[in-house]
Write a protein that holds these residues in place. Structure first.
Motif, mmCIF file in Angstrom:
data_model
loop_
_atom_site.group_PDB
_atom_site.id
_atom_site.type_symbol
_atom_site.label_atom_id
_atom_site.label_comp_id
_atom_site.label_asym_id
_atom_site.label_seq_id
_atom_site.Cartn_x
_atom_site.Cartn_y
_atom_site.Cartn_z
ATOM 1 N N ARG A 200 0.836 -1.205 0.000
ATOM 2 C CA ARG A 200 0.000 0.000 0.000
ATOM 3 C C ARG A 200 0.872 1.256 0.000
ATOM 4 N NH1 ARG A 200 -4.929 0.847 4.118
ATOM 5 N NH2 ARG A 200 -5.838 -0.589 2.601
ATOM 6 N N TYR A 201 1.891 1.265 0.834
ATOM 7 C CA TYR A 201 2.766 2.437 0.855
ATOM 8 C C TYR A 201 3.510 2.590 -0.471
ATOM 9 C CZ TYR A 201 6.494 5.647 1.889
ATOM 10 O OH TYR A 201 7.367 6.715 1.821
ATOM 11 N N ARG A 202 4.108 1.527 -0.942
ATOM 12 C CA ARG A 202 4.920 1.603 -2.169
ATOM 13 C C ARG A 202 4.093 2.045 -3.378
ATOM 14 N NH1 ARG A 202 6.600 -3.468 -0.358
ATOM 15 N NH2 ARG A 202 5.525 -4.456 -2.121
ATOM 16 N N GLU A 203 2.836 1.628 -3.427
ATOM 17 C CA GLU A 203 1.998 1.964 -4.565
ATOM 18 C C GLU A 203 1.295 3.308 -4.405
ATOM 19 O OE1 GLU A 203 -0.610 -1.366 -4.698
ATOM 20 O OE2 GLU A 203 0.998 -2.796 -5.220
ATOM 21 N N SER A 204 1.099 3.745 -3.160
ATOM 22 C CA SER A 204 0.292 4.937 -2.902
ATOM 23 C C SER A 204 1.098 6.214 -2.754
ATOM 24 C CB SER A 204 -0.547 4.729 -1.635
ATOM 25 O OG SER A 204 -1.424 3.646 -1.777
ATOM 26 N N ARG A 205 2.240 6.134 -2.092
ATOM 27 C CA ARG A 205 2.997 7.364 -1.842
ATOM 28 C C ARG A 205 3.407 8.066 -3.130
ATOM 29 N NH1 ARG A 205 4.117 11.231 2.338
ATOM 30 N NH2 ARG A 205 5.048 12.757 0.941
ATOM 31 N N PRO A 206 3.788 7.369 -4.207
ATOM 32 C CA PRO A 206 4.106 8.084 -5.443
ATOM 33 C C PRO A 206 2.926 8.898 -5.989
ATOM 34 C CG PRO A 206 5.045 5.894 -5.519
ATOM 35 C CD PRO A 206 4.165 5.933 -4.309
ATOM 36 N N ALA A 207 1.701 8.418 -5.789
ATOM 37 C CA ALA A 207 0.533 9.174 -6.248
ATOM 38 C C ALA A 207 0.399 10.486 -5.476
ATOM 39 C CB ALA A 207 -0.728 8.329 -6.095
ATOM 40 N N ILE A 208 0.679 10.440 -4.192
ATOM 41 C CA ILE A 208 0.659 11.663 -3.386
ATOM 42 C C ILE A 208 1.736 12.623 -3.855
ATOM 43 C CG2 ILE A 208 1.087 12.571 -1.059
ATOM 44 C CD1 ILE A 208 -0.194 10.028 0.043
ATOM 45 N N ASP A 209 2.942 12.103 -4.045
ATOM 46 C CA ASP A 209 4.064 12.949 -4.441
ATOM 47 C C ASP A 209 3.821 13.579 -5.813
ATOM 48 O OD1 ASP A 209 5.188 12.162 -2.081
ATOM 49 O OD2 ASP A 209 6.655 10.807 -2.973
ATOM 50 N N ASP A 210 3.273 12.805 -6.746
ATOM 51 C CA ASP A 210 3.003 13.344 -8.080
ATOM 52 C C ASP A 210 1.964 14.452 -8.021
ATOM 53 O OD1 ASP A 210 4.794 11.538 -9.118
ATOM 54 O OD2 ASP A 210 3.281 10.162 -9.910
ATOM 55 N N ALA A 211 0.908 14.253 -7.225
ATOM 56 C CA ALA A 211 -0.129 15.279 -7.103
ATOM 57 C C ALA A 211 0.408 16.529 -6.424
ATOM 58 C CB ALA A 211 -1.320 14.728 -6.324
ATOM 59 N N ALA A 212 1.270 16.341 -5.435
ATOM 60 C CA ALA A 212 1.867 17.496 -4.763
ATOM 61 C C ALA A 212 2.731 18.291 -5.736
ATOM 62 C CB ALA A 212 2.703 17.026 -3.577
ATOM 63 N N ALA A 213 3.565 17.601 -6.490
ATOM 64 C CA ALA A 213 4.440 18.288 -7.440
ATOM 65 C C ALA A 213 3.618 19.019 -8.499
ATOM 66 C CB ALA A 213 5.383 17.281 -8.089
ATOM 67 N N ALA A 214 2.543 18.398 -8.975
ATOM 68 C CA ALA A 214 1.689 19.035 -9.984
ATOM 69 C C ALA A 214 1.014 20.287 -9.439
ATOM 70 C CB ALA A 214 0.642 18.047 -10.474
ATOM 71 N N ALA A 215 0.796 20.324 -8.114
ATOM 72 C CA ALA A 215 0.192 21.501 -7.480
ATOM 73 C C ALA A 215 1.230 22.521 -7.044
ATOM 74 C CB ALA A 215 -0.631 21.052 -6.276
ATOM 75 N N GLY A 216 2.492 22.287 -7.386
ATOM 76 C CA GLY A 216 3.546 23.221 -7.027
ATOM 77 C C GLY A 216 4.014 23.092 -5.595
#
Length: 303
Positions: A200-216
């Motif tokens: 769950r962590y390995r698959e989920s944390r990248p989605a959080i990081d990508d969304a954060a980066a896209a939001a600046g």
């Protein structure tokens, strides 16, 4: 190894049964006295045998001096966002800022609808959660009247509380809620028993990081706080994880070694310990607060 930039947080999560009030309050007092950071309470208002999360947090915060209280996590469908904003800003004002808003979209819908709450599908529940985060922040920190006309929440000309919004940690699981976490949240609670080595962590944390980066945003700004059940045993266990890779516990030394690695090698920001065997809560809490936590703090500080 590099020193984490933020303070690593350590907490305890007791049961919430009405019949265990004395034990809950003793644990809160001990956690405060022993220097823990967090005291968390689950929020299941559809169960009559359990204490209300926010009534409990208010009582605990009034009897402690250093603990931060967290509903782990708030059942948003049963708590209208404008009133939730008033609740958490009031608790913050009363406690000197010792509150975090843990928030979830709602997980037990068959139970939730028994409260008279309309059922939402998964996507709608996540949109409602996103609106709630925006609205809680809008109704905090002072300023002019707030008007908000959302899909699920509406207010008209409401004065915000002159109190900063507390940190907001989301208990998100699916891709849409993970994206909301990346865009808006201060922290992420992956879910009970999901740790830094879990899929769950390995698959989920990248989605959080990508969304954060896209939001600046800097993804590192979003803390990961783990709910961690397990046993703290008097002597080491031959295996600290089961065949599926789930953490089961071990001696205080085994816990300290594992959690130190989680902080230094995997960027863990905090841990909330839940007793996973029949050890009395106060005994388990004493081992956690007096043996495990100091050892991790010392190891992290010396890294």
């Amino acid at each position: 190894m590099t020193m984490p930039e933020r303070k690593t947080l350590f907490g305890f999560g007791p049961g919430t049964a009405v019949g265990e009030v004395s034990e809950i309050l003793r644990c809160a007092a001990r956690a405060d006295r022993d220097g823990l950071d967090l005291f968390t309470i689950s929020d299941h208002p559809y169960y009559g045998g359990r204490l209300d999360a926010y009534a409990t947090l208010g009582f605990v915060l009034g009897r402690t001096s250093a603990l931060t209280g967290v509903a782990n996590v708030t059942n948003l469908p049963s708590r209208p966002a404008p009133m939730l904003a008033r609740t958490v800003t009031s608790l913050s004002a009363l406690s000197g800022g010792r509150v975090v808003l843990g928030l979830g979209a709602g997980g037990y819908w068959d139970e939730i609808v028994r409260l008279g709450v309309p059922r939402l599908g998964p996507a709608a529940a996540v949109r409602a959660m996103e609106e709630a985060v925006i609205l809680v922040r809008a109704l905090s920190g002072g300023g002019g009247p707030v008007t908000f006309d959302g899909e699920f929440h509406q207010v008209s000309g409401i004065d915000p509380a002159p109190v900063p919004a507390p940190p907001i940690w989301l208990g998100s699981v699916g891709p849409k809620s993970l994206a909301v976490t990346g865009r808006l949240a201060d922290g992420w609670i992956p879910g009970r028993a999901a740790d830094w080595l879990s899929s769950r962590y390995r698959e989920s944390r990248p989605a959080i990081d990508d969304a954060a980066a896209a939001a600046g945003r800097d993804p590192a700004e979003i803390a990961t706080i783990y709910n961690l059940p397990g046993r703290i045993t008097p002597s080491p266990l031959p295996a600290t994880r089961d065949r599926a890779g789930r953490w089961v516990g071990g001696s205080a030394g085994q816990w300290a070694e594992e959690l130190t690695a989680a902080v230094l090698e995997h960027g863990a920001s905090g841990f909330v310990y839940f007793v996973a065997d029949d050890t009395p809560s106060e005994v388990a809490l004493g081992r956690w607060a007096q043996e495990v936590v100091p050892a991790v703090r010392e190891a992290v500080a010396g890294a």
